[in-house]
Enzyme design. Structure first.
Site, PDB file in Angstrom:
ATOM      1  N   HIS A  41       8.186  -2.164   6.238  1.00 32.68           N
ATOM      2  CA  HIS A  41       6.863  -1.617   5.991  1.00 32.68           C
ATOM      3  C   HIS A  41       6.052  -2.596   5.146  1.00 32.68           C
ATOM      4  CE1 HIS A  41       4.436   0.420   2.811  1.00 32.68           C
ATOM      5  NE2 HIS A  41       3.972   1.142   3.810  1.00 32.68           N
ATOM      6  N   ASP A  78      11.073  -1.807   2.285  1.00 31.18           N
ATOM      7  CA  ASP A  78      10.005  -2.736   1.902  1.00 31.18           C
ATOM      8  C   ASP A  78      10.353  -3.339   0.546  1.00 31.18           C
ATOM      9  OD1 ASP A  78       7.689  -3.998   1.054  1.00 31.18           O
ATOM     10  OD2 ASP A  78       6.356  -2.342   1.574  1.00 31.18           O
ATOM     11  N   GLU A  82       8.613   7.978  13.636  1.00 28.14           N
ATOM     12  CA  GLU A  82       8.838   7.500  12.275  1.00 28.14           C
ATOM     13  C   GLU A  82       8.681   8.583  11.215  1.00 28.14           C
ATOM     14  OE1 GLU A  82       6.661   4.339   9.205  1.00 28.14           O
ATOM     15  OE2 GLU A  82       6.513   4.031  11.370  1.00 28.14           O
ATOM     16  N   LYS A 130      -0.887   7.496  13.484  1.00 24.85           N
ATOM     17  CA  LYS A 130      -0.423   8.583  12.642  1.00 24.85           C
ATOM     18  C   LYS A 130      -0.371   9.892  13.423  1.00 24.85           C
ATOM     19  CE  LYS A 130      -0.204   5.866   9.119  1.00 24.85           C
ATOM     20  NZ  LYS A 130       1.105   5.439   8.589  1.00 24.85           N
ATOM     21  N   LYS A 156       0.761   1.323  16.460  1.00 27.54           N
ATOM     22  CA  LYS A 156       1.258   2.536  15.814  1.00 27.54           C
ATOM     23  C   LYS A 156       0.102   3.412  15.366  1.00 27.54           C
ATOM     24  CE  LYS A 156       3.193   2.710  11.601  1.00 27.54           C
ATOM     25  NZ  LYS A 156       4.194   2.435  10.537  1.00 27.54           N
ATOM     26  N   ASN A 213       0.829  -1.201   0.000  1.00 27.26           N
ATOM     27  CA  ASN A 213       0.000   0.000   0.000  1.00 27.26           C
ATOM     28  C   ASN A 213       0.863   1.251   0.000  1.00 27.26           C
ATOM     29  OD1 ASN A 213       0.339   1.042   2.971  1.00 27.26           O
ATOM     30  ND2 ASN A 213       0.027  -1.157   3.135  1.00 27.26           N
ATOM     31  N   ASP A 258       3.950   7.916  13.587  1.00 25.91           N
ATOM     32  CA  ASP A 258       4.396   7.988  12.196  1.00 25.91           C
ATOM     33  C   ASP A 258       3.878   9.270  11.564  1.00 25.91           C
ATOM     34  OD1 ASP A 258       5.042   7.588   9.545  1.00 25.91           O
ATOM     35  OD2 ASP A 258       3.796   5.805   9.279  1.00 25.91           O
ATOM     36  N   GLU A 273       5.755  -5.134   9.967  1.00 26.17           N
ATOM     37  CA  GLU A 273       4.522  -4.374  10.171  1.00 26.17           C
ATOM     38  C   GLU A 273       3.311  -5.270   9.924  1.00 26.17           C
ATOM     39  OE1 GLU A 273       3.032   0.107   9.115  1.00 26.17           O
ATOM     40  OE2 GLU A 273       4.044  -0.987   7.511  1.00 26.17           O
ATOM     41  N   GLU A 293      10.847   3.347   4.523  1.00 25.80           N
ATOM     42  CA  GLU A 293       9.837   2.661   3.714  1.00 25.80           C
ATOM     43  C   GLU A 293       9.691   3.252   2.318  1.00 25.80           C
ATOM     44  OE1 GLU A 293       5.453   4.315   4.441  1.00 25.80           O
ATOM     45  OE2 GLU A 293       6.392   3.715   6.322  1.00 25.80           O
TER      46      GLU A 293
END
Length: 388
Positions: free
Chosen positions: A321, A291, A238, A183, A181, A53, A212, A340, A264
């Site tokens: 990630h 990733d 992050e 945002k 985690k 994603n 993050d 993750e 990531e």
């Protein structure tokens, strides 16, 4: 032995969620099937892959450049030295023909998706889980079947208040996660502090919170957040700024003593090396999130791991990630620090095989051939459609 077809389709993974930089309302990914002429249990071996994603489907690049190069190559040039399996490194080199170095763009995603499917096929041809194959080829021969996973969520979406955020995080810890985690950067610093404190207020002893920013901040804002976040015992801070702004990341290390995480959105070994050289990352406490599904695949990830070792970093500082099973296999086979996980998002592509549970922050890898996609019924249903 040869690849007889490579199929791809663009699939939606849209959601109303947003982070500090983008929303996911029109997000897509590419799903790939690599069909071989090898027969196992009366059926042709088919390898599957998809990209993580945060990027979009790459069908045009695949159809115009990378798939034709593989299918037009002499099959004998894509086989390993035993003559009994495909060689992912040779296939990768074939895909990269006529490509200039640098300026990686979206081609790293297209190649990484096909590379995932190739490794799935290679492990299935060998009759082994990918993590076992990787441990034997590139590790110490003994995979670590217990893999640390954390729950990624805490996105912004319309109408989501503090109670909804706390309920979400409690749902993750209730399913066995010890690290969650959320945002930050999508609201003011004061509002984000209220959100952080709300989540910390519902976590129990031994449970941790990571935050993050998704690359949102300039230097001044990143530092202001660092100073404010220093009062909390966070698992990590992050991607404060643009992923290619190594000077920002290095400056941040002067203001934040806790663990930082990034990587990531670095899509090559060379970019990862620049982060290690110039980004101020600290091998004793920081985390790297490269990733493979976005960064040219496992062939390139192996180069990245070699580079990290040369620079004094342990693979155990890597927590990729993406929340996909490919990275789970790499973590188990090559000794990464974990992976993750998206317990409720980006389905059916995220998550674990059916029946795999999280126990105090860890899952145990099941004995499934290849990457193990066939063990996740909703995901495999989509894959079978492409392969049929």
């Amino acid at each position: 032995m040869k690849i007889i077809d490579i199929r791809e389709i663009t699939q939606p993974i849209k959601s109303d969620i947003r982070n500090a930089y983008i929303d996911f309302s029109k997000m897509t990914l590419s799903l790939v099937a690599v069909v071989t002429d090898v027969i196992r249990d009366g059926k042709p071996v088919i390898g599957y892959g998809f990209n993580s994603n945060g990027r979009y489907g790459q069908g045009t690049l695949m159809r115009e450049r990378f798939i034709p190069r593989v299918l037009e190559a002499d099959p004998a040039t894509l086989i390993d030295e035993t003559g009994e399996n495909l060689d992912p490194h040779k296939i990768w080199a074939t895909m990269f023909m006529n490509e200039k170095p640098g300026g990686h763009g979206e081609r790293s995603v297209a190649m990484g998706t096909i590379d995932m499917a190739v490794w799935d096929a290679v492990a299935k041809i060998a009759g082994k889980p990918l993590f076992q194959l990787l441990a034997e080829r590139y590790g110490n021969g003994q995979p670590e079947r217990r893999v640390f996973v954390y729950a990624a969520g805490g996105y912004y979406y319309p109408g989501k208040n503090l109670d909804a955020l706390k309920s979400e995080m409690l749902s993750y810890t209730g399913r066995g996660y010890s690290v969650v985690k959320m945002k930050i950067g999508g609201e003011s610093l004061a509002d984000d502090q209220r959100r952080i404190e709300a989540v910390l207020g519902v976590l129990e002893k031994g449970q941790r919170l990571a935050v993050d920013a998704n690359g949102r901040f300039d230097v001044a804002t990143a530092v202001a957040y660092a100073k404010a976040l220093s009062q909390y015992d966070l698992f990590w801070y992050e991607e404060a700024g643009d992923p290619l702004d190594y000077a920002l990341q290095a400056e941040l290390a002067n203001h934040y003593a806790g663990s930082m995480a990034t990587g990531e959105n670095l899509f090559s070994m060379q970019d990862a090396r620049n982060l290690i050289r110039y980004g101020g990352m600290r091998a004793d406490r920081d985390w790297l999130q490269f990733d493979c599904a976005l960064a040219y695949g496992l062939v390139e990830y192996l180069r990245t791991l070699d580079m990290l070792r040369e620079n004094g970093w342990s693979p155990s500082r890597c927590v990729p990630h993406g929340g996909h099973q490919m990275s789970l296999n790499i973590a188990a086979g090559l000794g990464l620090g974990g992976n993750e996980s998206y317990p409720d998002l980006f389905q059916p592509y995220g998550g674990f095989p059916d029946g795999v549970k999280v126990d105090n922050g860890y899952i145990t890898m099941p004995d499934l051939p290849g990457i193990g996609f066939e063990g996740k019924a909703d995901l495999y249903a989509e894959m079978k459609k492409l392969a049929s």
